[in-house]
Design a protein around this motif. Structure first.
Motif, PDB file in Angstrom:
ATOM      1  N   ARG A  62       0.808  -1.210   0.000  1.00 52.68           N
ATOM      2  CA  ARG A  62       0.000   0.000   0.000  1.00 52.68           C
ATOM      3  C   ARG A  62       0.850   1.274   0.000  1.00 52.68           C
ATOM      4  O   ARG A  62       2.006   1.258   0.417  1.00 52.68           O
ATOM      5  CB  ARG A  62      -0.949  -0.026   1.203  1.00 52.68           C
ATOM      6  CG  ARG A  62      -2.066  -1.025   1.015  1.00 52.68           C
ATOM      7  CD  ARG A  62      -2.774  -1.332   2.309  1.00 52.68           C
ATOM      8  NE  ARG A  62      -1.931  -2.101   3.217  1.00 52.68           N
ATOM      9  CZ  ARG A  62      -2.343  -2.571   4.409  1.00 52.68           C
ATOM     10  NH1 ARG A  62      -3.581  -2.326   4.802  1.00 52.68           N
ATOM     11  NH2 ARG A  62      -1.512  -3.259   5.171  1.00 52.68           N
ATOM     12  N   MET A  63       0.246   2.335  -0.473  1.00 51.67           N
ATOM     13  CA  MET A  63       0.945   3.599  -0.664  1.00 51.67           C
ATOM     14  C   MET A  63       1.589   4.105   0.623  1.00 51.67           C
ATOM     15  O   MET A  63       2.671   4.696   0.603  1.00 51.67           O
ATOM     16  CB  MET A  63      -0.046   4.626  -1.211  1.00 51.67           C
ATOM     17  CG  MET A  63       0.569   5.965  -1.579  1.00 51.67           C
ATOM     18  SD  MET A  63      -0.679   7.118  -2.211  1.00 51.67           S
ATOM     19  CE  MET A  63      -1.016   6.405  -3.820  1.00 51.67           C
ATOM     20  N   LYS A  64       0.968   3.861   1.750  1.00 50.29           N
ATOM     21  CA  LYS A  64       1.465   4.388   3.026  1.00 50.29           C
ATOM     22  C   LYS A  64       2.761   3.730   3.477  1.00 50.29           C
ATOM     23  O   LYS A  64       3.384   4.175   4.450  1.00 50.29           O
ATOM     24  CB  LYS A  64       0.394   4.215   4.107  1.00 50.29           C
ATOM     25  CG  LYS A  64       0.035   2.763   4.399  1.00 50.29           C
ATOM     26  CD  LYS A  64      -1.105   2.666   5.393  1.00 50.29           C
ATOM     27  CE  LYS A  64      -1.501   1.221   5.676  1.00 50.29           C
ATOM     28  NZ  LYS A  64      -2.609   1.134   6.637  1.00 50.29           N
ATOM     29  N   ASN A  65       3.179   2.668   2.787  1.00 50.89           N
ATOM     30  CA  ASN A  65       4.410   1.966   3.141  1.00 50.89           C
ATOM     31  C   ASN A  65       5.471   2.053   2.051  1.00 50.89           C
ATOM     32  O   ASN A  65       6.514   1.396   2.145  1.00 50.89           O
ATOM     33  CB  ASN A  65       4.108   0.494   3.424  1.00 50.89           C
ATOM     34  CG  ASN A  65       3.137   0.321   4.576  1.00 50.89           C
ATOM     35  OD1 ASN A  65       3.296   0.919   5.633  1.00 50.89           O
ATOM     36  ND2 ASN A  65       2.110  -0.491   4.364  1.00 50.89           N
ATOM     37  N   ALA A  66       5.231   2.854   1.005  1.00 53.92           N
ATOM     38  CA  ALA A  66       6.092   2.839  -0.177  1.00 53.92           C
ATOM     39  C   ALA A  66       7.523   3.285   0.115  1.00 53.92           C
ATOM     40  O   ALA A  66       8.495   2.642  -0.306  1.00 53.92           O
ATOM     41  CB  ALA A  66       5.481   3.720  -1.271  1.00 53.92           C
ATOM     42  N   GLY A  67       7.681   4.385   0.826  1.00 53.52           N
ATOM     43  CA  GLY A  67       9.021   4.870   1.125  1.00 53.52           C
ATOM     44  C   GLY A  67       9.795   3.900   1.997  1.00 53.52           C
ATOM     45  O   GLY A  67      11.001   3.687   1.801  1.00 53.52           O
ATOM     46  N   ASP A 434       5.813   4.300   6.612  1.00 51.15           N
ATOM     47  CA  ASP A 434       6.500   5.513   6.159  1.00 51.15           C
ATOM     48  C   ASP A 434       6.554   6.541   7.287  1.00 51.15           C
ATOM     49  O   ASP A 434       7.620   7.065   7.627  1.00 51.15           O
ATOM     50  CB  ASP A 434       5.779   6.128   4.959  1.00 51.15           C
ATOM     51  CG  ASP A 434       6.135   5.454   3.649  1.00 51.15           C
ATOM     52  OD1 ASP A 434       6.800   4.399   3.690  1.00 51.15           O
ATOM     53  OD2 ASP A 434       5.748   5.969   2.594  1.00 51.15           O
ATOM     54  N   LEU A 435       5.405   6.830   7.866  1.00 48.79           N
ATOM     55  CA  LEU A 435       5.326   7.857   8.895  1.00 48.79           C
ATOM     56  C   LEU A 435       5.814   7.335  10.247  1.00 48.79           C
ATOM     57  O   LEU A 435       6.579   8.008  10.938  1.00 48.79           O
ATOM     58  CB  LEU A 435       3.896   8.371   9.017  1.00 48.79           C
ATOM     59  CG  LEU A 435       3.693   9.603   9.915  1.00 48.79           C
ATOM     60  CD1 LEU A 435       4.472  10.791   9.360  1.00 48.79           C
ATOM     61  CD2 LEU A 435       2.224   9.939  10.023  1.00 48.79           C
ATOM     62  N   SER A 436       5.397   6.122  10.635  1.00 45.96           N
ATOM     63  CA  SER A 436       5.706   5.635  11.981  1.00 45.96           C
ATOM     64  C   SER A 436       7.172   5.254  12.151  1.00 45.96           C
ATOM     65  O   SER A 436       7.731   5.402  13.235  1.00 45.96           O
ATOM     66  CB  SER A 436       4.813   4.427  12.317  1.00 45.96           C
ATOM     67  OG  SER A 436       5.078   3.329  11.454  1.00 45.96           O
ATOM     68  N   GLY A 439       9.085   8.954   9.690  1.00 46.40           N
ATOM     69  CA  GLY A 439       8.679  10.330   9.908  1.00 46.40           C
ATOM     70  C   GLY A 439       8.313  11.099   8.657  1.00 46.40           C
ATOM     71  O   GLY A 439       8.182  12.323   8.680  1.00 46.40           O
ATOM     72  N   SER A 440       8.140  10.388   7.541  1.00 46.33           N
ATOM     73  CA  SER A 440       7.746  11.058   6.294  1.00 46.33           C
ATOM     74  C   SER A 440       7.051  10.052   5.394  1.00 46.33           C
ATOM     75  O   SER A 440       7.091   8.845   5.652  1.00 46.33           O
ATOM     76  CB  SER A 440       8.966  11.651   5.578  1.00 46.33           C
ATOM     77  OG  SER A 440       9.877  10.621   5.222  1.00 46.33           O
ATOM     78  N   TYR A 441       6.435  10.545   4.322  1.00 47.27           N
ATOM     79  CA  TYR A 441       5.729   9.678   3.386  1.00 47.27           C
ATOM     80  C   TYR A 441       6.493   9.546   2.073  1.00 47.27           C
ATOM     81  O   TYR A 441       7.137  10.492   1.603  1.00 47.27           O
ATOM     82  CB  TYR A 441       4.339  10.230   3.075  1.00 47.27           C
ATOM     83  CG  TYR A 441       3.306   9.925   4.130  1.00 47.27           C
ATOM     84  CD1 TYR A 441       3.023   8.606   4.479  1.00 47.27           C
ATOM     85  CD2 TYR A 441       2.617  10.950   4.773  1.00 47.27           C
ATOM     86  CE1 TYR A 441       2.069   8.323   5.447  1.00 47.27           C
ATOM     87  CE2 TYR A 441       1.655  10.673   5.731  1.00 47.27           C
ATOM     88  CZ  TYR A 441       1.391   9.350   6.075  1.00 47.27           C
ATOM     89  OH  TYR A 441       0.445   9.065   7.027  1.00 47.27           O
ATOM     90  N   GLY A 442       6.401   8.381   1.471  1.00 45.65           N
ATOM     91  CA  GLY A 442       6.939   8.185   0.130  1.00 45.65           C
ATOM     92  C   GLY A 442       6.166   8.989  -0.895  1.00 45.65           C
ATOM     93  O   GLY A 442       6.714   9.419  -1.913  1.00 45.65           O
ATOM     94  N   TYR A 443       4.864   9.208  -0.634  1.00 40.75           N
ATOM     95  CA  TYR A 443       3.997  10.003  -1.499  1.00 40.75           C
ATOM     96  C   TYR A 443       3.358  11.118  -0.658  1.00 40.75           C
ATOM     97  O   TYR A 443       2.161  11.052  -0.347  1.00 40.75           O
ATOM     98  CB  TYR A 443       2.885   9.149  -2.102  1.00 40.75           C
ATOM     99  CG  TYR A 443       3.324   8.095  -3.069  1.00 40.75           C
ATOM    100  CD1 TYR A 443       3.592   8.390  -4.401  1.00 40.75           C
ATOM    101  CD2 TYR A 443       3.449   6.767  -2.666  1.00 40.75           C
ATOM    102  CE1 TYR A 443       3.970   7.408  -5.294  1.00 40.75           C
ATOM    103  CE2 TYR A 443       3.827   5.776  -3.553  1.00 40.75           C
ATOM    104  CZ  TYR A 443       4.088   6.109  -4.868  1.00 40.75           C
ATOM    105  OH  TYR A 443       4.457   5.130  -5.751  1.00 40.75           O
TER     106      TYR A 443
END
Length: 454
Positions: A62-67, A434-436, A439-443
């Motif tokens: 999912r997008m929230k884990n991309a980075g 990404d955030l947890s 500290g930032s998002y891949g998207y």
């Protein structure tokens, strides 16, 4: 004309610098130079497969884990490189263990220091061989990450990378490629259906069992919720990068230019991949009524995994058969693992595990006498007058290596789970890694628009 000649001579001097200092370079020098160039190029192709894994795993999650997916791949490849240089390579190829101990593990060449160039009588520099072998270790490690995806702490990736690169992968690689006991038995695994792919898949199995499924994957009644990846184009491009890299993986494992036999290996590799892609698409289309893209992509990879052990041992028609069976196998094995409540987001168990087992066993059926003589390992398969002996050796290697990889990975991860924990909190998993974790998002722009649960 003169300009073209000068350019050609300059290119040759760059590729083969010994020609600048010797009026008449020997055939051995030229052969060594060609071998070195080919193996280095093959090693770069195998390392570039990490780009394929980044796109494949990112697109399948999912997008929230991309980075997180992309970043931890680069981090773990870097860490794997240091650990493999320090100890892993020595456990795989070290020659100071003694006759008895060498059956089980290599000793020596720790903190490996290669010569500046190839020694007298060597077919290629040891530095280039190290780079090539390191790329294989990194691929096996990346396969294992399929069982960790979208729920493991970053610290777990760090700990497991150290143990896997130092011990788990090197021990199995030594058994088959480093002169260990399975090599003495004549195990045929040309480029690693077992050594690389099954090892990584069994580590992934241990991880996904201990981590348990992602939130929302299975309902209380046992029914399955499909958690779709966010970018199928990424996934397809990742498969293509892996496919191209596989020519370095398989053909490069011949470790020589010589008479061009590596071209035959590449030829079989392409046929195996093609068979897997076509068979998986057709079986999915026939049984579900939809020509499922994910099944087709998995089929291509399964065909590549399966032909990896046998690409130098079988005739082209057999390469097609091996690929076709792998394509069918990966479709049904994915369904089986879902029924067993095993959450495998990247289909590592089906693509690399089931297909890795089949590819290794296939030598026991299809290995020809001519090609076995060419490679110089083991005996012909059952269909070529060799009886069941080679099939037994292939079965033995699958069972022993698979069991060791699973037990070792499970033991390490169980200890880590008891001491530190393996999985992020429920809140962190819902927010996304990404955030947890970073500290930032891949998207970042997309996540602002769609919300954190995307």
């Amino acid at each position: 004309m003169i300009k073209k000649t000068l350019i050609a001579v300059g290119a040759l001097l760059i590729l083969f610098p010994t020609m600048a200092f010797a009026e008449d370079p020997s055939a051995a020098q030229l052969n060594m130079g060609l071998n070195a160039l080919w193996i280095m190029m093959a090693g770069v192709l195998v390392l570039l497969m990490q780009g394929g894994f980044i796109l494949l795993e990112t697109g399948s999650t999912r997008m929230k884990n991309a980075g997180h997916v992309a970043g931890k791949t680069i981090f773990t490849v870097g860490l794997c490189s240091l650990v493999y240089w320090a100890v892993g390579y020595g456990f795989t190829f070290g020659g100071d263990a003694g006759e008895v101990l060498n059956k089980f593990i290599g000793i020596g060449s720790f903190l490996f220091e290669p010569g500046l160039a190839a020694g007298e009588g060597e077919n290629y520099p040891s530095s280039i061989f190290f780079v090539f072998q390191l790329a294989f270790a990194a691929v096996s490690l990346s396969i294992a990450w399929g069982g960790f995806a979208e729920r493991a702490k970053l610290s777990v990736y760090l700990i497991f990378t150290v143990v896997f690169s130092a011990v788990i992968y090197p021990v199995i690689a030594h058994w088959i490629w480093g002169g260990g006991w399975l090599a003495a038995d004549g195990a045929q695994d040309f480029a690693g259906s077992t050594v690389v792919h099954l090892t990584g898949a069994m580590a992934a199995l241990a991880a996904t069992i201990l981590l348990k499924p992602r939130i929302g994957k299975f309902n209380k009644d046992g029914s399955v919720n499909e958690i779709l990846g966010h970018n199928q184009v990424y996934t397809a491009l990742g498969v293509l990068l892996l496919w191209v890299g596989w020519f370095g993986f398989n053909a490069g494992s011949w470790l020589a230019v010589g008479d061009g036999f590596f071209g035959f290996v590449a030829f079989n590799t392409q046929l195996g991949a093609a068979g897997g892609a076509v068979a998986a698409m057709l079986i999915a289309w026939m049984l579900t009524g939809k020509a499922d893209i994910t099944s087709m992509l998995n089929g291509a990879l399964a065909g590549l995994v399966a032909i990896t052990a046998s690409c130098a041992y079988v005739d082209p028609w057999a390469a097609v058969v091996i690929g076709l069976i792998a394509g069918v196998l990966v479709f049904f094995s994915a369904k089986f693992f879902e029924k067993m409540k095993i959450d495998d987001p990247i289909y590592a168990l089906s693509v690399h595990g089931a297909a890795g087992v089949w590819g290794t066993l296939a030598n026991g059926f299809f290995a020809t006498e001519e090609l076995v003589t060419k490679v110089g390992i083991g005996q012909p398969g059952l269909f070529y007058g060799g009886g069941a002996q080679q099939l037994w050796v292939q079965f033995e290697s699958v069972v022993v290596c698979g069991a060791f990889a699973f037990a070792a990975a499970f033991g390490v991860l169980w200890i880590v789970k008891r001491m530190f924990g393996l999985r992020v909190t429920e809140e962190q998993e819902i927010i996304g890694l990404d955030l947890s974790e970073h500290g930032s998002y891949g998207y970042p722009e997309q996540m602002k628009k769609t919300g954190m649960s995307a």
